[in-house]
Write a protein that holds these residues in place. Structure first.
Motif, PDB file in Angstrom:
ATOM      1  N   TYR A 179       0.934  -1.281  -0.072  1.00 54.03           N
ATOM      2  CA  TYR A 179       0.011   0.003   0.126  1.00 54.03           C
ATOM      3  C   TYR A 179       0.700   1.341  -0.018  1.00 54.03           C
ATOM      4  O   TYR A 179       0.584   2.053  -0.897  1.00 54.03           O
ATOM      5  N   ILE A 180       1.992   1.258   0.798  1.00 53.95           N
ATOM      6  CA  ILE A 180       2.680   2.496   0.929  1.00 53.95           C
ATOM      7  C   ILE A 180       3.479   2.433  -0.311  1.00 53.95           C
ATOM      8  O   ILE A 180       3.685   3.780  -0.842  1.00 53.95           O
ATOM      9  N   ALA A 193      -5.112   8.901   3.555  1.00 56.24           N
ATOM     10  CA  ALA A 193      -3.788   9.414   4.353  1.00 56.24           C
ATOM     11  C   ALA A 193      -3.736   8.680   5.711  1.00 56.24           C
ATOM     12  O   ALA A 193      -2.633   8.585   6.344  1.00 56.24           O
ATOM     13  N   VAL A 201      -1.287   5.968   5.763  1.00 54.51           N
ATOM     14  CA  VAL A 201      -0.044   6.164   5.434  1.00 54.51           C
ATOM     15  C   VAL A 201       0.717   6.899   6.706  1.00 54.51           C
ATOM     16  O   VAL A 201       1.870   6.493   7.043  1.00 54.51           O
ATOM     17  N   MET A 220      -3.527  16.016  -0.598  1.00 58.83           N
ATOM     18  CA  MET A 220      -3.063  14.882   0.357  1.00 58.83           C
ATOM     19  C   MET A 220      -2.515  15.490   1.504  1.00 58.83           C
ATOM     20  O   MET A 220      -2.488  14.932   2.795  1.00 58.83           O
ATOM     21  N   VAL A 222      -2.094  14.404   5.497  1.00 59.99           N
ATOM     22  CA  VAL A 222      -1.115  13.585   6.429  1.00 59.99           C
ATOM     23  C   VAL A 222      -0.352  14.249   7.409  1.00 59.99           C
ATOM     24  O   VAL A 222      -0.181  13.512   8.468  1.00 59.99           O
TER      25      VAL A 222
END
Lengths: 284, 266
Positions: free
Chosen positions: A18-19, B64, B67, B144, B148
């Motif tokens: 995913y990353i 986000a 991540v 984004m 994040v």
């Protein structure tokens, strides 16, 4: 879940995948733009026809490289000047404002603070039109009552500076305030006791302490101003800034010259970003 | 001290620009607002813009969160700084350049089509640009960062032992996510969402360049009124409506999560 806990292999793999996808998603457009700046073709698209630097240096009838493209060079220069003035102004005003909000107490402080934050929640487009309207009203007022024609109130260079300044100053204020909050005021008192006057204290002690924040805020302000589009769109006169100029070109069809400019922009901003990062690391 | 006294006034003066939204210097009328409600295209665009902005905000959040979680909690500390730099770097580059990159990738003669054709997956190139979904992709991409970074900063302060404790007590992944991580990250999520929503709502570039003729954004309406048809009064009425909409949504967001603006900004 987290580093210290046992997790299944598939879970880990999926997460990693995913990353990786995320970063591909982030960098794909930039990467493609850069690569196609060197493609020997009339259009910024594949197939690859070989490496060339002509989109940077050429001065031929059918292709004009960026270094010979007077319109684009002009707009880059305009953007530089705008960004320079915006940075200067908003650093000065933002620093003063953060002193004001952190160290002084006065009536309506809360209200004023709220007003200062307002530009952050106002969309840039609206900021642009309201400044345009206001300056127009002022301009007509000056002209009808005193028969004065004030250059400042017409869409153009200084109005762009003013429009960008109005919200970039807020950002600078926030960054500098955050640093100022950590400042130990006894240092100032000590300096005063040792015979420094107010001005010397601010210059030698407080500003020195604030320097990393000022550099960081300055860099951010410069970039924000250089790249601002929304607010500038409404205020711009005949001197187009780079984003406006690029936008017009992209809208009407694209040539690899835009890729070349984009490449220069990407490299330039990345360098600035890395420098900024390096300095902020060092100061910690 | 002189500067400090004069400064708020200057600040105040600048702020006063923002309320400068009068419709018509000569006569007062509500005609501009009536126009807005009578012409379906105006309020339909308005509603579309609002709904899409909310959708974009939500999508940005969903993408986000993992991540941010990965960078703060999962990855080895040694790579953390590197990933963070990598994450921030694209957002220093101008929005225009990023949108342009997507245009090159997605258009009919674009890079993705080229590869799909080469691989034999497609017989004819398809136009991927100028659709609503592309526009949403572009908007998510451009905003984004603003989601994040706040989430990373709140997750940083989340104590690992809380997650460990929950795990030891038998909680599964989803319970941990909804009972521990999300409640803790709420301030960051709220501030990120507000910024993303604002930016999306006021965005002009991305919808204009990536959306087609059918995907009109409200800011484009404002621009058209101002620059194309020179109807400044109508335009400022639209601008004011957009401002009201954004303020209401931000205010609702703050109320629902019991945050205040001052805290969110820091």
């Amino acid at each position: 879940m987290i580093r210290t806990l046992p997790t299944s292999k598939t879970y880990n793999r999926c997460f990693k995948l995913y990353i990786v996808f995320y970063f591909v998603f982030l960098f794909a457009p930039l990467f493609v733009t850069c690569v196609l700046a060197f493609n020997d073709s009339q259009f910024p698209s594949l197939p690859w026809k070989g490496f060339t630097l002509e989109w940077f240096t050429a001065n031929l009838p059918q292709r004009v490289g960026i270094f010979n493209d007077q319109i684009n060079l002009d707009s880059i220069w305009v953007s530089f000047r705008v960004a320079f003035f915006v940075t200067l102004l908003s650093l000065a005003v933002g620093t003063c404002a953060s002193f004001l909000f952190e160290q002084e107490d006065f009536r309506f402080k809360q209200g004023l603070y709220f007003l200062m934050l307002a530009p952050l929640v106002v969309p840039g487009v609206i900021l642009g039109i309201s400044i345009l309207l206001f300056s127009n009203t002022l301009g007509t007022h000056f002209e009808t009552s005193w028969n004065l024609d004030v250059e400042l109130f017409r869409p153009g260079f200084w109005l762009v500076v003013l429009g960008q300044f109005s919200f970039i100053a807020t950002l600078v204020t926030l960054v500098v305030s955050a640093r100022l909050r950590k400042f130990d005021r006894t240092l100032e008192e000590a300096a005063m006791n040792l015979g420094a006057n107010r001005f010397e204290v601010i210059w030698h002690i407080t500003l020195k302490f604030l320097r990393p924040a000022l550099i960081g805020a300055g860099a951010v302000a410069f970039l924000m101003s250089f790249e601002n589009f929304n607010t500038t769109l409404f205020l711009v006169g005949y001197e187009a800034t780079l984003p406006i100029n690029l936008y017009l070109q992209v809208r009407d069809g694209s040539t690899p010259v835009i890729n070349a400019i984009s490449f220069l922009l990407i490299v330039g901003t990345s360098l600035l970003a890395l420098l900024n990062l390096y300095f902020s690391r060092k100061s910690k | 001290m002189f500067v400090m006294i004069v400064l708020p006034h200057i600040d105040l003066l600048i702020m006063s620009f923002r309320i400068e939204n009068d419709e018509g210097q000569q006569i007062w009328s509500l005609k501009n607002y009536l126009n807005f409600f009578e012409e379906p295209i105006y309020w339909l665009t308005f509603a579309r813009t609002a709904i899409y902005s909310i959708l974009v905000t939500f999508l940005t959040f969903v993408i986000a969160l993992p991540v941010a979680f990965y960078i703060t909690k999962v990855v080895k500390p040694k790579y953390q700084g590197f990933l963070l730099v990598l994450l921030l770097l694209p957002f220093w580059v101008s929005e225009l350049v990023r949108v342009y990159g997507w245009m090159i990738l997605l258009r009919e003669s674009g890079v993705i089509n080229h590869f799909l054709l080469k691989a034999g997956l497609l017989k004819q190139p398809i136009e991927m640009l100028y659709r609503d979904s592309t526009m949403i992709l572009g908007l998510v991409y451009t905003s984004m960062l603003f989601m994040v970074v706040p989430i990373i900063s709140v997750l940083d302060s989340l104590d690992n032992s809380l997650i460990e404790a929950a795990y030891d007590l038998g909680a599964n992944m989803w319970t941990i996510l909804f009972k521990i991580i999300i409640p803790h990250a709420t301030p960051g999520i709220v501030s990120g969402s507000i910024v993303v929503f604002m930016l999306t709502l006021g965005n002009y570039l991305t919808p204009n360049l990536m959306g087609g003729k059918n995907s009109l954004w409200f800011t484009e309406q404002i621009y058209n009124q101002f620059i194309a048809s020179f109807n400044w009064n109508q335009g400022s009425a639209f601008g004011f409506l957009l401002l009201v909409l954004s303020s209401i949504v931000v205010w609702l967001g703050l109320k629902l999560t019991r945050q205040n603006l001052k805290k969110v900004v820091q």
